[in-house]
Design a protein around this motif. Structure first.
Motif, PDB file in Angstrom:
ATOM      1  N   LYS A 178       0.839  -1.204   0.000  1.00 23.96           N
ATOM      2  CA  LYS A 178       0.000   0.000   0.000  1.00 23.96           C
ATOM      3  C   LYS A 178       0.869   1.247   0.000  1.00 23.96           C
ATOM      4  CE  LYS A 178      -3.726  -1.943   2.751  1.00 23.96           C
ATOM      5  NZ  LYS A 178      -4.375  -1.849   4.052  1.00 23.96           N
ATOM      6  N   TRP A 179       1.903   1.238   0.829  1.00 27.33           N
ATOM      7  CA  TRP A 179       2.797   2.389   0.953  1.00 27.33           C
ATOM      8  C   TRP A 179       3.464   2.713  -0.388  1.00 27.33           C
ATOM      9  CZ3 TRP A 179       8.206   2.740   0.494  1.00 27.33           C
ATOM     10  CH2 TRP A 179       8.746   3.934   0.938  1.00 27.33           C
ATOM     11  N   ARG A 180       3.855   1.697  -1.126  1.00 22.59           N
ATOM     12  CA  ARG A 180       4.533   1.918  -2.411  1.00 22.59           C
ATOM     13  C   ARG A 180       3.614   2.534  -3.449  1.00 22.59           C
ATOM     14  NH1 ARG A 180       9.199  -1.824  -4.112  1.00 22.59           N
ATOM     15  NH2 ARG A 180       8.834  -0.397  -5.798  1.00 22.59           N
ATOM     16  N   LYS A 181       2.318   2.330  -3.326  1.00 19.40           N
ATOM     17  CA  LYS A 181       1.360   2.861  -4.295  1.00 19.40           C
ATOM     18  C   LYS A 181       0.904   4.280  -3.977  1.00 19.40           C
ATOM     19  CE  LYS A 181      -0.372  -1.523  -5.826  1.00 19.40           C
ATOM     20  NZ  LYS A 181      -1.480  -2.120  -6.515  1.00 19.40           N
ATOM     21  N   GLU A 182       1.402   4.876  -2.900  1.00 19.90           N
ATOM     22  CA  GLU A 182       0.950   6.198  -2.467  1.00 19.90           C
ATOM     23  C   GLU A 182       1.601   7.359  -3.197  1.00 19.90           C
ATOM     24  OE1 GLU A 182       1.460   6.284   1.728  1.00 19.90           O
ATOM     25  OE2 GLU A 182      -0.224   4.954   2.059  1.00 19.90           O
ATOM     26  N   ASN A 183       2.561   7.107  -4.084  1.00 23.76           N
ATOM     27  CA  ASN A 183       3.209   8.156  -4.869  1.00 23.76           C
ATOM     28  C   ASN A 183       3.862   9.198  -3.970  1.00 23.76           C
ATOM     29  OD1 ASN A 183       4.080   9.593  -7.087  1.00 23.76           O
ATOM     30  ND2 ASN A 183       2.162  10.690  -7.336  1.00 23.76           N
ATOM     31  N   TRP A 184       4.909   8.811  -3.265  1.00 23.16           N
ATOM     32  CA  TRP A 184       5.618   9.710  -2.369  1.00 23.16           C
ATOM     33  C   TRP A 184       6.508  10.646  -3.174  1.00 23.16           C
ATOM     34  CZ3 TRP A 184       6.073   9.491   3.228  1.00 23.16           C
ATOM     35  CH2 TRP A 184       5.089   8.664   3.802  1.00 23.16           C
ATOM     36  N   VAL A 185       6.562  11.901  -2.746  1.00 24.26           N
ATOM     37  CA  VAL A 185       7.341  12.924  -3.448  1.00 24.26           C
ATOM     38  C   VAL A 185       8.269  13.656  -2.477  1.00 24.26           C
ATOM     39  CG1 VAL A 185       5.662  13.297  -5.285  1.00 24.26           C
ATOM     40  CG2 VAL A 185       5.464  14.605  -3.183  1.00 24.26           C
ATOM     41  N   ARG A 186       9.351  14.234  -3.030  1.00 26.98           N
ATOM     42  CA  ARG A 186      10.298  15.016  -2.237  1.00 26.98           C
ATOM     43  C   ARG A 186       9.803  16.445  -2.118  1.00 26.98           C
ATOM     44  NH1 ARG A 186      15.332  16.312  -4.053  1.00 26.98           N
ATOM     45  NH2 ARG A 186      14.728  16.097  -6.213  1.00 26.98           N
ATOM     46  N   ILE A 187      10.045  17.044  -0.964  1.00 26.90           N
ATOM     47  CA  ILE A 187       9.657  18.422  -0.707  1.00 26.90           C
ATOM     48  C   ILE A 187      10.932  19.228  -0.460  1.00 26.90           C
ATOM     49  CG2 ILE A 187       8.304  19.966   0.759  1.00 26.90           C
ATOM     50  CD1 ILE A 187       6.629  17.839  -0.700  1.00 26.90           C
ATOM     51  N   GLY A 188      11.109  20.319  -1.200  1.00 28.02           N
ATOM     52  CA  GLY A 188      12.273  21.181  -1.034  1.00 28.02           C
ATOM     53  C   GLY A 188      12.075  22.158   0.110  1.00 28.02           C
ATOM     54  N   THR A 189      13.153  22.776   0.563  1.00 27.89           N
ATOM     55  CA  THR A 189      13.076  23.715   1.676  1.00 27.89           C
ATOM     56  C   THR A 189      12.334  24.994   1.303  1.00 27.89           C
ATOM     57  OG1 THR A 189      15.274  24.543   1.124  1.00 27.89           O
ATOM     58  CG2 THR A 189      15.136  22.863   2.849  1.00 27.89           C
ATOM     59  N   ASP A 190      12.089  25.187   0.004  1.00 29.45           N
ATOM     60  CA  ASP A 190      11.284  26.339  -0.412  1.00 29.45           C
ATOM     61  C   ASP A 190       9.804  25.980  -0.506  1.00 29.45           C
ATOM     62  OD1 ASP A 190      11.410  24.681  -2.611  1.00 29.45           O
ATOM     63  OD2 ASP A 190      11.807  26.286  -4.049  1.00 29.45           O
ATOM     64  N   GLY A 191       9.460  24.714  -0.226  1.00 29.17           N
ATOM     65  CA  GLY A 191       8.075  24.272  -0.232  1.00 29.17           C
ATOM     66  C   GLY A 191       7.619  23.689  -1.552  1.00 29.17           C
ATOM     67  N   SER A 192       8.515  23.596  -2.511  1.00 32.49           N
ATOM     68  CA  SER A 192       8.120  23.057  -3.815  1.00 32.49           C
ATOM     69  C   SER A 192       8.219  21.530  -3.825  1.00 32.49           C
ATOM     70  CB  SER A 192       8.997  23.645  -4.917  1.00 32.49           C
ATOM     71  OG  SER A 192      10.347  23.318  -4.679  1.00 32.49           O
ATOM     72  N   ILE A 193       7.441  20.921  -4.688  1.00 38.57           N
ATOM     73  CA  ILE A 193       7.472  19.470  -4.873  1.00 38.57           C
ATOM     74  C   ILE A 193       8.527  19.196  -5.939  1.00 38.57           C
ATOM     75  CG2 ILE A 193       6.155  17.466  -5.615  1.00 38.57           C
ATOM     76  CD1 ILE A 193       3.649  18.900  -4.483  1.00 38.57           C
ATOM     77  N   LEU A 194       9.568  18.430  -5.579  1.00 36.84           N
ATOM     78  CA  LEU A 194      10.739  18.287  -6.435  1.00 36.84           C
ATOM     79  C   LEU A 194      10.780  17.021  -7.283  1.00 36.84           C
ATOM     80  CD1 LEU A 194      13.425  19.492  -3.883  1.00 36.84           C
ATOM     81  CD2 LEU A 194      12.362  20.804  -5.717  1.00 36.84           C
ATOM     82  N   GLY A 195       9.943  16.070  -7.024  1.00 38.27           N
ATOM     83  CA  GLY A 195       9.981  14.822  -7.785  1.00 38.27           C
ATOM     84  C   GLY A 195       9.779  13.637  -6.868  1.00 38.27           C
ATOM     85  N   ALA A 196      10.125  12.485  -7.369  1.00 39.84           N
ATOM     86  CA  ALA A 196       9.912  11.248  -6.623  1.00 39.84           C
ATOM     87  C   ALA A 196      10.804  11.167  -5.386  1.00 39.84           C
ATOM     88  CB  ALA A 196      10.176  10.057  -7.526  1.00 39.84           C
ATOM     89  N   CYS A 197      10.290  10.560  -4.348  1.00 44.49           N
ATOM     90  CA  CYS A 197      11.045  10.346  -3.118  1.00 44.49           C
ATOM     91  C   CYS A 197      12.208   9.401  -3.407  1.00 44.49           C
ATOM     92  CB  CYS A 197      10.124   9.738  -2.061  1.00 44.49           C
ATOM     93  SG  CYS A 197      10.879   9.611  -0.449  1.00 44.49           S
ATOM     94  N   GLY A 198      13.343   9.664  -2.786  1.00 40.20           N
ATOM     95  CA  GLY A 198      14.501   8.795  -2.974  1.00 40.20           C
ATOM     96  C   GLY A 198      15.426   9.261  -4.078  1.00 40.20           C
ATOM     97  N   THR A 199      15.134  10.401  -4.694  1.00 38.48           N
ATOM     98  CA  THR A 199      15.978  10.882  -5.784  1.00 38.48           C
ATOM     99  C   THR A 199      16.867  12.041  -5.348  1.00 38.48           C
ATOM    100  OG1 THR A 199      14.214  12.345  -6.564  1.00 38.48           O
ATOM    101  CG2 THR A 199      14.349  10.159  -7.568  1.00 38.48           C
ATOM    102  N   SER A 200      16.979  12.286  -4.064  1.00 42.88           N
ATOM    103  CA  SER A 200      17.807  13.370  -3.540  1.00 42.88           C
ATOM    104  C   SER A 200      19.279  13.058  -3.770  1.00 42.88           C
ATOM    105  CB  SER A 200      17.545  13.542  -2.042  1.00 42.88           C
ATOM    106  OG  SER A 200      18.358  14.560  -1.523  1.00 42.88           O
ATOM    107  N   LYS A 201      20.037  14.047  -4.173  1.00 44.95           N
ATOM    108  CA  LYS A 201      21.485  13.872  -4.395  1.00 44.95           C
ATOM    109  C   LYS A 201      22.240  13.807  -3.065  1.00 44.95           C
ATOM    110  CE  LYS A 201      21.281  14.459  -8.926  1.00 44.95           C
ATOM    111  NZ  LYS A 201      20.759  13.303  -9.569  1.00 44.95           N
ATOM    112  N   ASP A 202      21.712  14.486  -2.058  1.00 38.34           N
ATOM    113  CA  ASP A 202      22.348  14.530  -0.745  1.00 38.34           C
ATOM    114  C   ASP A 202      21.895  13.320   0.075  1.00 38.34           C
ATOM    115  OD1 ASP A 202      23.558  15.146   1.624  1.00 38.34           O
ATOM    116  OD2 ASP A 202      22.495  17.039   1.944  1.00 38.34           O
ATOM    117  N   LYS A 203      22.663  12.240   0.017  1.00 40.04           N
ATOM    118  CA  LYS A 203      22.264  10.996   0.689  1.00 40.04           C
ATOM    119  C   LYS A 203      22.441  11.071   2.206  1.00 40.04           C
ATOM    120  CE  LYS A 203      21.215   8.981  -3.115  1.00 40.04           C
ATOM    121  NZ  LYS A 203      19.859   8.925  -3.540  1.00 40.04           N
TER     122      LYS A 203
END
Length: 84
Positions: A6-31
């Motif tokens: 269920k969790w995998r189907k929820e379409n999780w996204v990354r949130i930037g510090t400016d409040g914008s939606i940046l893309g899929a979760c797990g794609t951050s360059k800063d690991k």
């Protein structure tokens, strides 16, 4: 269906510090200090300022070495925003 499935189907996204939606979760360059992730439905229900506040909280704590950081009150994910 299992909880992980269920969790995998929820379409999780990354949130930037400016409040914008940046893309899929797990794609951050800063690991070492990744961005905040939320389900898309929850992220869209929040204002840009609320998204920015929860992302900044995660980044501040991550810079001090914390790996698990609680969401702000507005950023808490409830069953309302997850698929059943």
């Amino acid at each position: 269906m299992g909880e992980l499935k269920k969790w995998r189907k929820e379409n999780w996204v990354r949130i930037g510090t400016d409040g914008s939606i940046l893309g899929a979760c797990g794609t951050s360059k800063d690991k070492k200090n990744p961005d905040r992730c939320l389900p898309m439905a929850k992220a869209k229900s929040m204002s840009k300022a609320e998204r920015a506040a929860t992302a900044k909280k995660k980044k501040r704590a991550g810079a001090r070495g914390k790996t698990v950081v609680a969401n702000t009150r507005a950023g808490r994910v409830s069953k309302k925003f997850t698929k059943r």
